[in-house]
Design a protein around this motif. Structure first.
Motif, short mmCIF file in Angstrom:
data_model
loop_
_atom_site.label_atom_id
_atom_site.label_comp_id
_atom_site.label_asym_id
_atom_site.label_seq_id
_atom_site.Cartn_x
_atom_site.Cartn_y
_atom_site.Cartn_z
N VAL A 46 41.65 30.01 43.66
CA VAL A 46 41.60 31.44 43.39
C VAL A 46 40.17 31.89 43.64
CG1 VAL A 46 41.90 33.23 41.64
CG2 VAL A 46 43.43 31.25 41.67
N ASP A 47 40.00 32.78 44.59
CA ASP A 47 38.67 33.29 44.90
C ASP A 47 38.18 34.20 43.79
OD1 ASP A 47 38.47 31.93 47.30
OD2 ASP A 47 39.39 33.56 48.44
N TYR A 48 36.88 34.15 43.58
CA TYR A 48 36.25 35.01 42.58
C TYR A 48 36.36 36.47 42.99
CZ TYR A 48 32.63 37.29 39.87
OH TYR A 48 31.96 38.14 39.05
N VAL A 49 36.75 37.31 42.07
CA VAL A 49 36.81 38.75 42.30
C VAL A 49 35.96 39.41 41.22
CG1 VAL A 49 38.28 40.79 42.43
CG2 VAL A 49 39.11 38.61 43.30
N HIS A 50 34.92 40.07 41.65
CA HIS A 50 34.04 40.75 40.70
C HIS A 50 34.70 42.03 40.21
CE1 HIS A 50 30.32 41.92 38.78
NE2 HIS A 50 30.51 43.13 39.26
N ARG A 51 34.70 42.20 38.92
CA ARG A 51 35.25 43.41 38.32
C ARG A 51 34.12 44.18 37.67
NH1 ARG A 51 38.28 43.29 32.88
NH2 ARG A 51 36.41 44.34 32.33
#
Length: 78
Positions: A46-51
């Motif tokens: 799961v790729d990192y997704v910045h929120r």
């Protein structure tokens, strides 16, 4: 295929546990452990997704020095 390998103590202990529990031979137990390891690796990453959320703070970040000075200013904490 037949070969000689060196097995780490913790891997050997798990092999022995599997052999006793499931009645497997050494090759079967080692192959089972290897397949489990390969199956885990095969799961998609799961790729990192910045929120980010708007918290209402407005800071001009074009001058990073000024931003750092603002963050270091003890009067800004009040």
């Amino acid at each position: 295929m037949r070969t000689t390998i060196t097995i780490a103590d913790e891997v050997f202990a798990e092999m022995e546990r599997l052999r006793e529990r499931d009645g497997l031979g050494p090759s079967e137990a080692l192959n089972l452990l290897a397949r489990r390891g390969m199956a885990r690796r095969a799961t998609p990453r799961v790729d990192y997704v910045h929120r980010s959320d708007d918290v209402g703070i407005r800071v001009d970040v074009t001058d990073i020095g000024a931003v750092l000075d603002l963050l270091d200013d003890p009067a800004a904490d009040a």
